[in-house]
Design a protein around this motif. Sequence first.
Motif: not given
Length: 568
Positions: A352, A354, A368, A386-387, A389-392
């Motif tokens: 993942n 970002s 992303n 924010s990232f 909390r997005q499981d990066p």
Amino acid sequence: MEDTASTKILSGFASYLAEHNLLDKQLALSALEQAHQEKTSYIEHLVKKRLLDEASVARSTSEYFGLPLCDINAFNMDLVPSEYLNIQLVRRRLGLPLFQKNNLLYLAITDPTVESLYEIKFLTGFDTRLLIVEASKLEQVIDELLNTLILSEISGGEESNLTNITVNAYKEEITDIASYDVESAPVVNYVNRVLLDAIDKSASDIHFERYEDNYRIRFRQHGVLYPITSPPLKLANYIIARIKVMSDLDITEHRVPQDGRFKLIISRKRSVDFRVSICPTLFGEKIVLRILDTGQTLQELNKLGMDPIQKEHFENSLQRSQGLILVTGPTGSGKTVSLYSALHYLNSPDINISTVEDPVEIPIHGINQVHVNIKTGLTFSAALRSFLRQDPDVIMVGEIRDLETAEIAIKASQTGHLVLSTLHTNSAPETVTRLMNMGIEPYNLASSLTIVIAQRLVRVLCESCKKAVAMPNDILLKEGFKEEDLGKFTLYESVGCDHCIHGFKGRVGIFEVLPITEEMGELIMKGGNAIAITAQARKEGVDSLRESGLKKVKEGITSLTELNRIFK
């Protein structure tokens, strides 16, 4: 086999030049063979390769073919029949109908061997009389006439209709930009021609500049700005309006800067993005377009220009599950290309990734990407929070600009994430001290920083025309070469030919790759300054940017003059 053999016989115009001592016999023969291989005319080859100055080429052509030699600047351009300016001969800058008299069309040319000259009688219905002129003068006059033609086409209608023309032309669902009708949308055609020319010449930026009494367009090619053309000043407002419409900007606003972007569709399989910056200046608005060509930005790591050891250090840092990777250098040093190449290397379905950028330069499938928007509160630091909390797995920050962003990036790199970012510093050791000066604690920096890469871009010498030069050993030593290397390499300088841009073809990076070893980490933990870090780096065998550049010079990739231009 017969064609190859025929080129080895010195005959015709080539023989004439050799007999009159205008070209060395061997050079004349070599030029003849090259022109044959490149499927171009001999005269065109002479002009493009600058084997003879244009005045000598024109004079010799006139004498050999028995055609009058003329100064095109002495003719009255008002007599030029404008109805013939759209023919391919003019568009390709090969010839220009000057005037018509007694059923004869007088044609200015540089090369009487061009096959399309025979089409003129068919297209115009007139017999022709040929006049020889210098190549650059002919091109200049044709450019001026075509610009004037575009201006007259615009002026022929009401100015208020311009927006309607450009909006409609841009909103059409097109697949080939060349399909635009010159007569129905002259400004659209003119701007598109400039954009396509910039892409064809591998320019990175286009500058549209308005001054008190002239208008100038320049391309940045391989990091250097070159003037391309000077259209009539009256075209300025139309060009600005056209680009604003394409970028979805306010065409009525001229007092404040505006930023935008647009996509140029070249064919069904290729499109190029442009980033637009418009800024009010003393005499009008200046436009700078950044060309964002995905094909040029996404590169394999082995094409960046790193030597094997540097590339190994970089790949090792990218294969780690956590840590901070920093790429540094001034604007235009290739940091974006290095970061995107790293993302391309890492991009896979099981990771993942970002990014937060200002702006997003190249959209990449599978990643992303977030565009910073200060007005709405979407800053680098807000996006980073924010990232987390997005499981990066991997995070890329376009640039570390403040302490808050730096602290979040370091915290992310310490909690199981690989973080990539950039800074504006001159060298790798200075990057470490810059972060400490921003307020980052040395122990946090030592525990999170994996590698620092400082870089610059140098132009690559054209293999077709570069020439060897000699330089005294004492000067070479002063330039930084080691005594044991003297006599073991050849220096080259740029020349210039039709295969390159002023002797160069493309750019390559030079790097200072500083892996954070255990010893380097201890030095950072103690708050070591840039001088101490530099000394430790040299002790560990890390090449400075200058030393990396000198290796490229010794390998014949670039010139010493070009390297000194970068470090002046």
